[in-house]
Design a protein around this motif. Structure first.
Motif, PDB file in Angstrom:
ATOM      1  N   ARG A 191       0.904  -1.263  -0.005  1.00  0.00           N
ATOM      2  CA  ARG A 191       0.086  -0.072  -0.082  1.00  0.00           C
ATOM      3  C   ARG A 191       0.813   1.359   0.029  1.00  0.00           C
ATOM      4  O   ARG A 191       0.332   2.347  -0.517  1.00  0.00           O
ATOM      5  CB  ARG A 191      -1.017   0.111   1.191  1.00  0.00           C
ATOM      6  N   GLN A 192       2.051   1.139   0.583  1.00  0.00           N
ATOM      7  CA  GLN A 192       2.887   2.259   0.457  1.00  0.00           C
ATOM      8  C   GLN A 192       3.448   2.558  -1.014  1.00  0.00           C
ATOM      9  O   GLN A 192       3.707   3.508  -1.341  1.00  0.00           O
ATOM     10  CB  GLN A 192       4.179   2.044   1.301  1.00  0.00           C
ATOM     11  N   GLY A 195       1.039   4.849  -3.011  1.00  0.00           N
ATOM     12  CA  GLY A 195       1.110   6.227  -3.057  1.00  0.00           C
ATOM     13  C   GLY A 195       2.629   6.598  -3.901  1.00  0.00           C
ATOM     14  O   GLY A 195       2.809   7.768  -4.370  1.00  0.00           O
ATOM     15  N   VAL A 196       3.514   5.825  -3.805  1.00  0.00           N
ATOM     16  CA  VAL A 196       4.930   6.137  -4.524  1.00  0.00           C
ATOM     17  C   VAL A 196       4.526   5.987  -5.923  1.00  0.00           C
ATOM     18  O   VAL A 196       4.990   7.013  -6.755  1.00  0.00           O
ATOM     19  CB  VAL A 196       5.807   5.282  -4.061  1.00  0.00           C
ATOM     20  N   LEU A 197       3.856   5.075  -6.527  1.00  0.00           N
ATOM     21  CA  LEU A 197       3.690   4.948  -8.007  1.00  0.00           C
ATOM     22  C   LEU A 197       2.763   5.805  -8.296  1.00  0.00           C
ATOM     23  O   LEU A 197       2.694   5.716  -9.662  1.00  0.00           O
ATOM     24  CB  LEU A 197       3.674   3.374  -8.383  1.00  0.00           C
ATOM     25  N   GLU A 208      -2.248  -2.537  -5.157  1.00  0.00           N
ATOM     26  CA  GLU A 208      -3.600  -2.478  -4.463  1.00  0.00           C
ATOM     27  C   GLU A 208      -4.244  -4.029  -4.320  1.00  0.00           C
ATOM     28  O   GLU A 208      -4.602  -4.430  -3.303  1.00  0.00           O
ATOM     29  CB  GLU A 208      -4.469  -1.655  -4.875  1.00  0.00           C
ATOM     30  N   ASN A 209      -4.038  -4.465  -5.740  1.00  0.00           N
ATOM     31  CA  ASN A 209      -4.787  -6.043  -5.494  1.00  0.00           C
ATOM     32  C   ASN A 209      -4.104  -6.804  -4.590  1.00  0.00           C
ATOM     33  O   ASN A 209      -4.714  -7.726  -3.949  1.00  0.00           O
ATOM     34  CB  ASN A 209      -4.794  -6.458  -6.858  1.00  0.00           C
ATOM     35  N   ILE A 210      -2.759  -6.941  -4.868  1.00  0.00           N
ATOM     36  CA  ILE A 210      -1.758  -7.616  -3.756  1.00  0.00           C
ATOM     37  C   ILE A 210      -2.523  -7.324  -2.297  1.00  0.00           C
ATOM     38  O   ILE A 210      -2.384  -8.447  -1.564  1.00  0.00           O
ATOM     39  CB  ILE A 210      -0.459  -7.394  -4.088  1.00  0.00           C
TER      40      ILE A 210
END
Length: 261
Positions: A191-192, A195-197, A208-210
């Motif tokens: 989830r971090q 935000g970075v990508l 996000e799916n992972i």
């Protein structure tokens, strides 16, 4: 039709046949052996999903060596004080070990697990493990350290202040909970990455799916473990009831239908 023990090439053919989904009869026809020989070989060495040719070959060699040793000690050596057939117990422990190894556990650690699970007490000291498995104290020390770090055994002290290594009904609960908790770091880092990508990129959507998938699975495991533990510790009548699914609904992200893709 050839007689005698299966050869290593024949075991490799059996493994290939199982991987291809062939029935036992067809595998037996290809190596010119009775179907019963193939069936017995597979079932005593982990079953169709866990069978490994090299492991099966080594296990057979060990069984043969132990039979010769038992024969040299006389017929009474094959019967344990509790009336169990010692050779049958050893063969079962080897199959159990093979199955644990197929799940990814190193050999020595798998041997210790199988040994502990097949004792009535569910516990042994390091010295007892050395004696039962006929290995060095250093091997046992390394194996129990690994298993304890994974939450697969528990260390206690007996009345003589010796370390006692224990497996019981609560061990698998603790292992399942630890497994569920260990995914928390992966969920957080995934989830971090969103935000970075950038939330609107394919890479972020993948992360996000992972995170959503692992979040759902870990919560399901934790809930199922809690429910199973409650039923196992209930009265015999209550524990006879079937365990119903306690899986939560998949978490829905922004614009999601709730399905993990």
């Amino acid at each position: 039709m050839p007689g005698g023990r299966l050869t290593q090439p024949e075991r490799q053919q059996i493994a290939l046949g199982l991987a291809d989904g062939l029935p036992y009869a067809e595998i037996a026809r290809r190596i010119d052996r009775p179907t019963s020989t193939v069936t017995r070989e597979v079932m005593r060495n982990g079953g169709p999903t866990a069978y490994r040719a090299e492991l099966a070959h080594h296990a057979t060699e060990r069984r043969t060596h132990r039979r010769k040793q038992s024969a040299g000690r006389g017929p009474s050596a094959s019967v344990q004080p509790d009336g169990r057939d010692a050779e049958a117990v050893r063969a079962y422990e080897e199959v159990f070990t093979t199955v644990i190894m197929a799940a990814g556990t190193p050999r020595m650690m798998a041997r210790v697990q199988a040994c502990l699970y097949t004792t009535d007490t569910g516990s042994l000291t390091a010295a007892e493990l050395v004696q039962r498995l006929q290995v060095s104290p250093a091997s046992i020390s390394k194996a129990v350290a690994f298993l304890e770090s994974q939450g697969l055994i528990r260390r206690e002290r007996d009345e003589r202040r010796r370390d006692l290594y224990v497996v019981d009904d609560d061990i698998w609960y603790q292992a399942m909970i630890a497994s569920a908790q260990s995914t928390a770091a992966i969920i957080e880092i995934a989830r971090q990455g969103v935000g970075v990508l950038g939330p609107d990129t394919p890479a972020a959507a993948r992360l996000e799916n992972i995170a959503r998938f692992l979040d759902f699975v870990s919560e399901s495991i934790a809930r199922a473990a809690e429910q199973a533990r409650e039923l196992l510790h209930a009265s015999p009548i209550e524990s006879a009831a079937p365990i119903e699914s306690a899986a939560p609904e998949p978490p829905a992200g922004p614009g999601s239908t709730g399905r993990v893709s």
